[in-house]
Design an enzyme around this catalytic site. Structure first.
Site, PDB file in Angstrom:
ATOM      1  N   GLU A 200     -49.697  -6.053  41.332  1.00 37.81           N
ATOM      2  CA  GLU A 200     -50.557  -5.483  39.995  1.00 37.81           C
ATOM      3  C   GLU A 200     -51.752  -5.859  40.778  1.00 37.81           C
ATOM      4  O   GLU A 200     -52.402  -6.275  41.604  1.00 37.81           O
ATOM      5  CB  GLU A 200     -50.528  -6.748  39.218  1.00 37.81           C
ATOM      6  CG  GLU A 200     -49.274  -6.733  38.248  1.00 37.81           C
ATOM      7  CD  GLU A 200     -49.110  -8.085  37.448  1.00 37.81           C
ATOM      8  OE1 GLU A 200     -50.080  -8.731  37.365  1.00 37.81           O
ATOM      9  OE2 GLU A 200     -48.352  -8.209  36.528  1.00 37.81           O
ATOM     10  N   HIS A 235     -52.639 -21.480  39.115  1.00 37.91           N
ATOM     11  CA  HIS A 235     -51.818 -20.651  37.816  1.00 37.91           C
ATOM     12  C   HIS A 235     -50.954 -21.740  37.060  1.00 37.91           C
ATOM     13  O   HIS A 235     -50.124 -21.190  36.282  1.00 37.91           O
ATOM     14  CB  HIS A 235     -51.103 -19.650  38.685  1.00 37.91           C
ATOM     15  CG  HIS A 235     -51.806 -18.868  39.842  1.00 37.91           C
ATOM     16  ND1 HIS A 235     -52.518 -17.993  39.368  1.00 37.91           N
ATOM     17  CD2 HIS A 235     -51.542 -18.885  41.216  1.00 37.91           C
ATOM     18  CE1 HIS A 235     -53.093 -17.329  40.426  1.00 37.91           C
ATOM     19  NE2 HIS A 235     -52.406 -17.852  41.495  1.00 37.91           N
ATOM     20  N   ARG A 297     -38.704 -19.316  25.147  1.00 35.36           N
ATOM     21  CA  ARG A 297     -38.449 -20.731  24.874  1.00 35.36           C
ATOM     22  C   ARG A 297     -39.732 -21.204  24.273  1.00 35.36           C
ATOM     23  O   ARG A 297     -40.700 -20.555  24.255  1.00 35.36           O
ATOM     24  CB  ARG A 297     -38.422 -21.314  26.121  1.00 35.36           C
ATOM     25  CG  ARG A 297     -39.389 -21.315  27.090  1.00 35.36           C
ATOM     26  CD  ARG A 297     -39.362 -22.114  28.223  1.00 35.36           C
ATOM     27  NE  ARG A 297     -40.098 -21.630  29.394  1.00 35.36           N
ATOM     28  CZ  ARG A 297     -41.613 -21.656  29.388  1.00 35.36           C
ATOM     29  NH1 ARG A 297     -42.149 -22.392  28.444  1.00 35.36           N
ATOM     30  NH2 ARG A 297     -42.251 -21.327  30.511  1.00 35.36           N
TER      31      ARG A 297
END
Ligand code: ADP
Length: 662
Positions: A200, A235, A297
């Protein structure tokens, strides 16, 4: 509605689900491993079933054992929580095959979002903006390098099966691409058994903004606004908030609509989160946010959404799973006020956030004005087997400034003794100027790391109080004469005691002089402080130090004293006289395992010369990689472990030749 459900999880999320189930009159079944026999989630549930040893792979990840437990107890549905089996399509399928209800989306929806590359392709087709990059099948190193060059550096290599930041590498220069690709693939292979990656465009200074979505089996889908989770470390989210600062109505509806489109594209049912990354180099803009992934979830940070939207997302999950329609339509949902959540962990920020273990000798949360989602209670242990989360602290107020003040205050009033926590780090982060001003970004913590994680040095007040404790000045009084409590120390006249205080890697010698029944002088090298004991009944302690009154909260064990003072936690150690200060004597000669774990990489061989700070051994413990480095220059005398070995806490992994040996 169900009459009994099983919760296939542990810790705070299991407790969280049980709480709502109880309120709705649903009976609950917990499952537990050997390590969790006395855990809070087990105590809270109506019933509990033992499902195996501590290792998650043999207990909380065992589909068969969990389904068998549900059948044995007559539970009709299984709530997976987050983590463990929550995004495992095979598990959802097996649950349904056995005639039980999986409280979550269909196996097909989970699969559609399971791999980042396929999910991005699907989203592109559904008209949801995705981060520019390559997410095809080609995996040749040279081909991927070409793709990276075409995208333009910096780029981000991501494992397509990724999660938790694993298998992710930022690459700034073409010449580094090959090495980073190999590292990302290696990490992905070992974490997910799948080494395929995507590339990316790496956004500089982005924000992580995600949208809570909800669908039902009638085909309705709504969104419950955004959460900003830009405060991250490696992250991983640290503090989350809702709504996102600076969000405009236009951007919110663009993001909300994109998220609903994403959910509709996969016939989504239940709670889900669509994660976007926003390029904020020019502020928030409706044409500069991109789909990253969808988590199928309930998220850890769902309480901030519950706070601002005034809903119970677990109740919604239970209703939708039992076939009811969504409790509200989009137009009935509104944002009320501002909310923050902080994740309180047993970890040591000053040592690279090394996960910590320990028995929580004291756990006190603020009694009002905050929501606490805890998975542990006083006396429980944080073990190396699972995530070291202690609790989530959530606050809600009419506006951001008021909510942030509550967050700082709530964290300051939280007391944990018996392990190292990130509480001081969270307090400092909650006061970080850019964050306070409402401009968080995903690089903020890294940029400010030193300030946020440096060890809090005890000030004079903390030192004086610790010295008083060590000298016995706080011993509970016998009868009405506090003087008597001082026992042999003080019979008549002025008396003094030397005290050595050990904290962090430092120590200080002081002298405590009793001048009158409740008046002491604490003498440092160069100055002296006067302490007056005003109140001391063993619970409440109030002192006056150089004319300023303070309440003192402390926790004492044989190994030390934990002081809770002015919102900070100070730890003073007592050296075990029988231990002979062996650690100090080793002078950095040995590399010791800080916790039980697996030796992944040994970077040196016997006889190698190493320099201070050089990485020697990489361990994996508590789902984290730890790099152990040399404390000084030297020569490796012996290696006591090899790659793949399991080690116990405090095991000696490597020894350097003693410094004076030539
Ligand atoms: P994981 O599934 O491993 O958690 P994500 O794709 O959700 O990985 O990304 C995790 C975090 O990594 C994001 O919240 C963001 O901080 C950062 N990140 C992801 N993609 C990019 C990108 N293209 N540019 C910059 N940072 C990114």
């Amino acid at each position: 509605m169900f009459s009994k459900i099983l919760i296939a999880n542990r810790g705070e999320i299991a407790c969280r689900v049980i709480r709502t189930a109880k309120r709705l009159g649903i009976r609950t079944v917990a499952v537990y491993s050997d390590a969790d026999r006395d855990a809070l989630h087990v105590a809270l549930a109506d019933e509990a079933v033992h499902i195996g040893p501590a290792a998650a792979s043999d207990s909380y990840l065992s589909k068969e054992k969990i389904i068998a437990a549900a059948k044995r107890t007559g539970a009709e549905a299984i709530h997976p929580g987050y983590g463990f089996l929550s995004e495992n399509a095979g598990f959802a399928e097996a649950v349904e095959a056995d005639g039980l209800v999986f409280i979550g989306p269909s196996p097909a929806s989970i699969r559609a979002m399971g791999l980042k590359d396929a999910a991005k392709a699907l989203m592109e087709k559904a008209g949801v903006p995705v981060v520019p990059g390559y997410h095809g099948d080609g995996q040749e190193a040279s081909f991927l390098a070409e793709q990276a060059a075409a995208i333009g550096f910096p780029v981000l290599i991501k494992a397509r099966a990724g999660g938790g930041g694993k298998g992710m590498r930022r690459v700034d220069r073409p010449e580094d691409f090959g090495v980073s690709l190999e590292a990302a693939k290696r990490e992905a292979k070992s974490a997910f058994g799948d080494d395929a990656v995507l590339i990316e465009k790496y956004l500089i200074k982005p924000r992580h903004i995600e949208i809570q979505v909800f669908g039902d089996s009638q085909g309705n889908v709504v969104h419950l606004f955004e959460r900003d989770c830009s405060l991250q470390r490696r992250h991983q989210k640290v503090i989350e908030e809702a709504p996102a600062p600076g969000m405009t109505a236009e951007m919110r509806s663009a993001m909300g609509e994109a998220a609903v489109r994403a959910a509709r594209a996969i016939d989504y049912r239940g709670a889900g989160t669509v994660e976007f990354i926003a390029d904020v180099s020019d502020g928030l803009s409706p044409d500069r946010f991109f789909f990253m992934e969808m988590n199928t979830r309930l998220q850890v940070e769902h309480p901030v959404t519950e706070a601002i939207a005034g809903v119970d997302l677990v109740e919604w999950q239970l209703r939708v799973a039992s076939g009811e329609p969504l409790p509200k339509i989009q137009d009935e949902l509104t944002i009320n006020g501002w909310a923050f959540e902080a994740r309180i962990y047993a970890e040591d920020p000053a040592r690279g956030f090394l996960p910590a273990t320990g028995t929580l000798a004291r756990v006190r949360f603020p009694e009002s004005d905050v929501r606490i989602d805890a998975g542990v209670r006083e006396g429980d242990s944080i073990t190396p087997h699972y995530d070291p989360l202690i609790a989530k602290l959530t606050v809600h107020a009419p506006d951001r400034a008021a909510a942030l003040a509550k967050l700082t205050g709530g964290l300051e009033r939280t007391q944990v003794a018996g392990t190292i926590t990130n509480l001081d780090f969270l307090v400092r982060l909650s006061r970080q100027p850019d964050f306070a001003a409402g401009s968080p970004d995903t690089g903020l913590i890294d940029r400010d790391m030193e300030v946020l994680t440096s060890v809090q040095q005890p000030g004079d007040t903390a030192l004086a109080i610790a010295a008083m404790v060590e000298a016995g000045g706080f011993a509970p009084s016998v009868g009405s004469d506090p003087w008597l409590s001082l026992g042999a120390w003080q019979i008549w006249g002025q008396s003094s005691r030397p005290v050595t205080l050990h904290f962090a890697e430092d120590q200080r010698n002081v002298r405590v002089i009793a001048k009158a029944p409740s008046l002491f002088d604490i003498v440092f090298d160069d100055r002296s402080i006067s302490v007056r004991l005003l109140e001391n009944d063993g619970v409440s302690r109030r002192v006056e130090i150089d004319g300023r009154q303070t309440h003192v909260d402390l926790f004492e064990t044989s190994s030390g004293v934990t002081l809770f003072l002015d919102g900070h936690t100070h730890q003073f150690h007592r050296l075990d006289p029988l231990d002979g200060g062996e650690e100090a004597a080793s002078g950095g000669d040995r590399v010791i395992a800080p916790m039980p774990g697996l030796v992944k990489i040994v970077r040196v061989r016997e006889g190698d010369a190493v320099s201070k700070g050089q990485a020697l051994i990489v361990m994996e413990a508590m789902k984290m990689e730890l790099t152990l480095s040399a404390a000084r220059d030297g020569i490796v005398e012996s290696l006591h472990v090899g790659e793949g070995d399991q080690t116990s806490e405090s095991a000696v992994l490597l020894s350097l030749r003693p410094e004076d040996a030539t």
